[in-house]
Design a protein around this motif. Structure first.
Motif, short mmCIF file in Angstrom:
data_model
loop_
_atom_site.label_atom_id
_atom_site.label_comp_id
_atom_site.label_asym_id
_atom_site.label_seq_id
_atom_site.Cartn_x
_atom_site.Cartn_y
_atom_site.Cartn_z
N ILE A 30 32.01 47.11 56.62
CA ILE A 30 32.73 48.00 57.52
C ILE A 30 32.49 47.61 58.97
O ILE A 30 33.43 47.58 59.78
CB ILE A 30 32.30 49.46 57.27
N SER A 31 31.26 47.31 59.32
CA SER A 31 30.94 46.99 60.71
C SER A 31 31.69 45.74 61.18
O SER A 31 32.21 45.70 62.31
CB SER A 31 29.44 46.79 60.88
N THR A 41 34.08 52.32 63.26
CA THR A 41 33.66 52.17 61.86
C THR A 41 34.19 53.32 61.01
O THR A 41 34.48 53.14 59.82
CB THR A 41 32.12 52.12 61.75
N GLU A 42 34.33 54.52 61.60
CA GLU A 42 34.85 55.66 60.84
C GLU A 42 36.31 55.42 60.44
O GLU A 42 36.73 55.81 59.34
CB GLU A 42 34.74 56.94 61.68
N ARG A 45 36.21 53.09 57.56
CA ARG A 45 35.72 53.81 56.37
C ARG A 45 36.86 54.61 55.73
O ARG A 45 37.01 54.63 54.51
CB ARG A 45 34.56 54.71 56.76
N ARG A 46 37.69 55.24 56.56
CA ARG A 46 38.84 55.99 56.02
C ARG A 46 39.85 55.03 55.38
O ARG A 46 40.45 55.36 54.35
CB ARG A 46 39.51 56.81 57.12
N GLU A 49 38.49 54.18 52.00
CA GLU A 49 38.63 55.32 51.09
C GLU A 49 40.07 55.44 50.59
O GLU A 49 40.30 55.72 49.41
CB GLU A 49 38.21 56.61 51.81
N ARG A 59 34.73 50.95 46.68
CA ARG A 59 33.83 51.24 47.80
C ARG A 59 32.41 50.80 47.45
O ARG A 59 31.95 50.97 46.33
CB ARG A 59 33.84 52.74 48.11
N TYR A 61 28.26 50.34 49.37
CA TYR A 61 27.46 50.83 50.49
C TYR A 61 27.72 49.94 51.71
O TYR A 61 27.40 48.75 51.71
CB TYR A 61 25.97 50.81 50.13
N GLY A 62 28.34 50.52 52.73
CA GLY A 62 28.59 49.78 53.97
C GLY A 62 29.82 48.91 53.95
O GLY A 62 30.05 48.16 54.90
#
Length: 262
Positions: A30-31, A41-42, A45-46, A49, A59, A61-62
């Motif tokens: 994600i970063s 990053t949010e 993340r969306r 998702e 998905r 972790y990260g």
């Protein structure tokens, strides 16, 4: 991953870029994506998702990873996704059916949209299908003769599969076969379930014109079993232009590209 953009990408472009990144790397962070896209990053993340809800990625972790090639969301979940886009594809494909034609149609969410659109046209034609949903959708038209293939029922996919299904389909001479697929690469359409791939191949064997109906979320996605080489498909019906490398590869095999109107 492509170099960092000077302007933030839109959502559709980010989704496409995430899938492109996963085509060459089994995992993405994600970063890293946020930095490359010029967004938070949010936001990424969306995006992940949303793609995960469509069954396109898993998905982690990260970040995200490629989905398993032998799995895809259930039909009840797939039919809730990209409804407008798949409806457009179904209407564009149904417009290619001429009066009196005999058409084979396989089971799936996009192909059911084709059946609905064909029924709405009110033309005289014959439809052979292994899809319960497509049979019921087409059956509302008095002009359509609907033949349903026998086989073992999959309640999840609301379709019929197996040796009896393929044997039934091979009895008929048809004008057009219309199939969907889990994914589409430069090697051709691919499928998460082998039993579905077998039925699609039987349908393709019987028709001189062979339509593949896929929405743009399928571009570049790899699944368990190759259905056929690209040259066995005559028409690709979709709602958006494929990425240039995919379009060029398919074009070399003579596929006609039909992009549905808005």
């Amino acid at each position: 991953m492509a170099p960092r953009n000077t302007q933030a990408l839109g959502k559709a472009a980010r989704h496409a870029a995430i899938l492109e990144a996963l085509s060459t790397d089994p995992t993405v962070r994600i970063s890293t994506l946020a930095e490359d896209f010029g967004v938070s990053t949010e936001t990424v993340r969306r995006d992940i998702e949303a793609l995960s809800a469509r069954g396109v990625v898993r998905r982690t972790y990260g970040g995200a990873s490629v989905s398993h090639p032998a799995s895809q969301p259930r039909l009840s979940e797939r039919e809730q996704l990209l409804v407008a886009e798949r409806s457009r594809i179904g209407h564009a494909a149904a417009a290619l059916v001429e009066e009196g034609m005999v058409v084979m149609l396989d089971a799936g969410s996009t192909t059911t949209h084709f059946a609905r659109a064909l029924a709405a046209r009110g033309i005289r034609a014959t439809l052979l299908t292994n899809s319960l949903d497509a049979a019921l959708a087409a059956g509302v038209s008095d002009a359509l003769r609907v033949l349903v293939a026998p086989g073992e029922l999959s309640a999840v996919e609301r379709g019929l599969y197996g040796p009896e299904t393929a044997a039934f389909l091979r009895r008929f001479h048809v004008d057009m076969s219309v199939i969907g697929a889990s994914g589409l690469t430069e090697e051709g359409p691919c499928e998460a379930e082998s039993r579905a791939a077998w039925v699609k191949r039987a349908m393709l064997e019987r028709a001189p014109r062979r339509l593949l109906l896929v929405d743009s979320s399928k571009f570049g996605r790899v699944f368990l079993e190759q259905i056929c080489p690209p040259e066995q498909i005559t028409d690709l019906v979709t709602e958006a232009h494929p990425p240039v490398p995919l379009a060029a590869a398919l074009g070399r095999h003579g596929l006609r590209l039909i992009v549905s109107d808005l």
